[in-house]
Design an enzyme around this catalytic site. Sequence first.
Site, PDB file in Angstrom:
ATOM      1  N   ARG A  22      39.020 -36.687  19.462  1.00  0.00           N
ATOM      2  CA  ARG A  22      38.142 -37.181  19.057  1.00  0.00           C
ATOM      3  C   ARG A  22      39.329 -36.774  17.090  1.00  0.00           C
ATOM      4  O   ARG A  22      38.457 -36.501  16.436  1.00  0.00           O
ATOM      5  CB  ARG A  22      37.386 -35.933  18.668  1.00  0.00           C
ATOM      6  CG  ARG A  22      36.190 -36.517  20.298  1.00  0.00           C
ATOM      7  CD  ARG A  22      34.802 -35.753  20.032  1.00  0.00           C
ATOM      8  NE  ARG A  22      33.802 -36.516  21.735  1.00  0.00           N
ATOM      9  CZ  ARG A  22      33.246 -35.571  21.729  1.00  0.00           C
ATOM     10  NH1 ARG A  22      32.329 -34.202  21.013  1.00  0.00           N
ATOM     11  NH2 ARG A  22      31.759 -36.466  22.698  1.00  0.00           N
ATOM     12  N   GLU A  40      37.805 -43.360  27.069  1.00  0.00           N
ATOM     13  CA  GLU A  40      36.554 -43.814  26.937  1.00  0.00           C
ATOM     14  C   GLU A  40      37.138 -44.689  29.680  1.00  0.00           C
ATOM     15  O   GLU A  40      36.311 -44.868  29.696  1.00  0.00           O
ATOM     16  CB  GLU A  40      35.763 -45.071  26.662  1.00  0.00           C
ATOM     17  CG  GLU A  40      35.405 -44.473  25.881  1.00  0.00           C
ATOM     18  CD  GLU A  40      33.966 -43.789  25.521  1.00  0.00           C
ATOM     19  OE1 GLU A  40      33.759 -43.588  26.730  1.00  0.00           O
ATOM     20  OE2 GLU A  40      34.337 -42.638  25.189  1.00  0.00           O
ATOM     21  N   GLN A  45      33.747 -42.417  35.497  1.00  0.00           N
ATOM     22  CA  GLN A  45      33.365 -41.257  36.508  1.00  0.00           C
ATOM     23  C   GLN A  45      34.817 -39.941  36.375  1.00  0.00           C
ATOM     24  O   GLN A  45      35.058 -39.557  38.038  1.00  0.00           O
ATOM     25  CB  GLN A  45      34.046 -42.079  37.733  1.00  0.00           C
ATOM     26  CG  GLN A  45      33.050 -43.591  38.339  1.00  0.00           C
ATOM     27  CD  GLN A  45      31.854 -43.450  37.904  1.00  0.00           C
ATOM     28  OE1 GLN A  45      31.061 -43.093  37.364  1.00  0.00           O
ATOM     29  NE2 GLN A  45      31.602 -42.644  39.548  1.00  0.00           N
ATOM     30  N   THR A  46      34.690 -40.003  35.371  1.00  0.00           N
ATOM     31  CA  THR A  46      35.938 -38.579  35.676  1.00  0.00           C
ATOM     32  C   THR A  46      35.579 -37.332  34.168  1.00  0.00           C
ATOM     33  O   THR A  46      35.251 -37.919  32.722  1.00  0.00           O
ATOM     34  CB  THR A  46      37.440 -38.864  35.424  1.00  0.00           C
ATOM     35  OG1 THR A  46      37.233 -40.070  36.140  1.00  0.00           O
ATOM     36  CG2 THR A  46      38.099 -37.702  35.331  1.00  0.00           C
ATOM     37  N   LEU A  83      45.171 -39.125  38.522  1.00  0.00           N
ATOM     38  CA  LEU A  83      43.973 -39.380  38.436  1.00  0.00           C
ATOM     39  C   LEU A  83      42.762 -39.711  38.458  1.00  0.00           C
ATOM     40  O   LEU A  83      41.578 -39.922  38.684  1.00  0.00           O
ATOM     41  CB  LEU A  83      44.033 -40.126  36.438  1.00  0.00           C
ATOM     42  CG  LEU A  83      42.555 -39.876  35.677  1.00  0.00           C
ATOM     43  CD1 LEU A  83      42.530 -38.502  35.147  1.00  0.00           C
ATOM     44  CD2 LEU A  83      42.985 -40.726  34.107  1.00  0.00           C
ATOM     45  N   TYR A  85      41.493 -43.605  41.222  1.00  0.00           N
ATOM     46  CA  TYR A  85      40.470 -44.578  40.706  1.00  0.00           C
ATOM     47  C   TYR A  85      41.673 -46.029  40.093  1.00  0.00           C
ATOM     48  O   TYR A  85      41.353 -45.908  38.818  1.00  0.00           O
ATOM     49  CB  TYR A  85      38.960 -44.751  39.834  1.00  0.00           C
ATOM     50  CG  TYR A  85      37.936 -44.391  40.536  1.00  0.00           C
ATOM     51  CD1 TYR A  85      37.545 -45.420  41.640  1.00  0.00           C
ATOM     52  CD2 TYR A  85      37.208 -43.361  40.380  1.00  0.00           C
ATOM     53  CE1 TYR A  85      36.211 -44.703  41.864  1.00  0.00           C
ATOM     54  CE2 TYR A  85      35.981 -42.460  40.983  1.00  0.00           C
ATOM     55  CZ  TYR A  85      35.338 -43.190  41.549  1.00  0.00           C
ATOM     56  OH  TYR A  85      34.968 -43.020  42.590  1.00  0.00           O
ATOM     57  N   TYR A 121      28.749 -50.028  29.358  1.00  0.00           N
ATOM     58  CA  TYR A 121      28.559 -48.382  29.272  1.00  0.00           C
ATOM     59  C   TYR A 121      30.820 -48.251  28.231  1.00  0.00           C
ATOM     60  O   TYR A 121      30.199 -47.482  26.822  1.00  0.00           O
ATOM     61  CB  TYR A 121      29.162 -47.419  30.037  1.00  0.00           C
ATOM     62  CG  TYR A 121      29.754 -45.822  28.881  1.00  0.00           C
ATOM     63  CD1 TYR A 121      28.945 -45.191  28.525  1.00  0.00           C
ATOM     64  CD2 TYR A 121      31.063 -45.316  30.029  1.00  0.00           C
ATOM     65  CE1 TYR A 121      29.520 -44.046  28.012  1.00  0.00           C
ATOM     66  CE2 TYR A 121      31.535 -44.615  29.104  1.00  0.00           C
ATOM     67  CZ  TYR A 121      30.305 -44.008  28.148  1.00  0.00           C
ATOM     68  OH  TYR A 121      31.658 -42.567  27.273  1.00  0.00           O
ATOM     69  N   ASP A 139      26.034 -43.868  29.634  1.00  0.00           N
ATOM     70  CA  ASP A 139      26.781 -42.736  30.757  1.00  0.00           C
ATOM     71  C   ASP A 139      25.552 -41.838  31.793  1.00  0.00           C
ATOM     72  O   ASP A 139      24.263 -42.022  30.872  1.00  0.00           O
ATOM     73  CB  ASP A 139      28.185 -42.417  30.774  1.00  0.00           C
ATOM     74  CG  ASP A 139      27.893 -41.026  29.906  1.00  0.00           C
ATOM     75  OD1 ASP A 139      26.741 -40.938  28.693  1.00  0.00           O
ATOM     76  OD2 ASP A 139      28.841 -39.920  29.341  1.00  0.00           O
ATOM     77  N   CYS A 191      22.477 -29.942  28.633  1.00  0.00           N
ATOM     78  CA  CYS A 191      21.281 -30.823  29.658  1.00  0.00           C
ATOM     79  C   CYS A 191      21.925 -30.910  30.812  1.00  0.00           C
ATOM     80  O   CYS A 191      22.255 -32.520  31.280  1.00  0.00           O
ATOM     81  CB  CYS A 191      20.617 -32.202  28.757  1.00  0.00           C
ATOM     82  SG  CYS A 191      19.527 -32.959  29.613  1.00  0.00           S
ATOM     83  N   CYS A 207      11.391 -32.575  24.557  1.00  0.00           N
ATOM     84  CA  CYS A 207      11.190 -32.506  26.013  1.00  0.00           C
ATOM     85  C   CYS A 207       9.975 -32.812  26.861  1.00  0.00           C
ATOM     86  O   CYS A 207       9.545 -31.666  27.182  1.00  0.00           O
ATOM     87  CB  CYS A 207      12.588 -32.020  26.250  1.00  0.00           C
ATOM     88  SG  CYS A 207      13.216 -32.432  28.055  1.00  0.00           S
TER      89      CYS A 207
END
Length: 378
Positions: A22, A40, A45-46, A83, A85, A121, A139, A191, A207
């Site tokens: 970012r 991304e 999954q990480t 890492l 996968y 996603y 996600d 959350c 909420c």
Amino acid sequence: MPGPTDPLLAWYASRARRLPWREDPPSDPDLRAYRTLVSEVMLQQTRADTVIEYYTRFLEHFPTVEDLARAPIEEVLKQWAGLGYYGRARHLHAAARAVWARGVFPRTAAELVHLPGLGPYSAGAVASIAFGEAVPAVDGNVRRVVARLTGQDPAPSSGIRQVEAWVRSRIPPDRAGAFNQALMDLGATVCVPRRPRCADCPLARECLARARGIEASVPSSRTRTPRPLEQRVAVIWAKQGAVLVVERPGPGLLAGTWGPPDGPIAAGESPEEEAVRLLAEGFGVRSRAVERLGCVTHAFTHRRWAVDVVRVDARGAPEARGWTRFRFLAPDQARDEVALSRLGRKVLETLEPRRDAPGPSARRRPRPHGGREPGRLT
DNA sequence: AATCCGGGGAG
DNA sequence: CTCCCAGGATT
């Protein structure tokens, strides 16, 4: 008139996680998209904390989509090693080659989703973050946040579509990237799955799950099938400080990664017997078991392995049969020169325990049939 | 719709 | 330790 999600963007402006992908987005849209793409795919999954060091190192090795496209897959897997996968690394590599061949990044989610390794996603994430397209990027975090906001437990299959529709109807056309990332950050830091920190949530007032007191139980958790434990053996064959490591053939588990050879232990067989058999059948080498170095465990998505590590003594030159390639490397070399899987690293560590590891009790657990102290290379 | 792909953090 | 988390491809 302020929209109901303005508090979210305000929260994000001050509480966004500081993450390398970012920082300082480049003005060149293709470079921006490339960095977003890498981050991304790694984030699939990480968790972000895990990805940070891999992302930084990966971009040092492959600063542009061209660098990645021109690299051999072995170099890509080396950067990916640990890492998990590993199919993601192949897909990312293929995606870079597709973009490179095309000459320019696809600019919309509808086009991006056709790149290998990108689903709804990831395509939405790259399109909204790098190009500002007003599309959802749902996600697991967003799914949970929206489920709670709406008080609706999303169904396993159609649920994602409903969450996407909810996001689409509220996404600010000019702040799509920030909005999607704000939802993800909220899910990751406030959350959270269990015991959500509603006191810190900018959306607590609207909420519905919170209003009904069901915020901790929505969305419902899926029932998980237990993972069977498989007994295996790994073979340490050391020649003058160098250890035999092999490339695991694909497709399948850990495809393309390296480590000491391993195989299943048949019922009734001992690790020592299987180790000798593995070297005979896999490499045409006669050997004898010298010592049992320990047992490492490794968990995959659908199974767990308990791997006994056996050091053997053998002479002569191996020939690769079931395995694609092999090399003799010192453990330090193996970490640098091949795509050493986490499992391979654990196996090698039974030979050379880390110096900075905590006390002996916290280390390797010799477990049930009795282990031994780690051996040394001769 | 179900199954296959790793690894790590929280409790 | 045990539980729990998190997308895409394939069939």
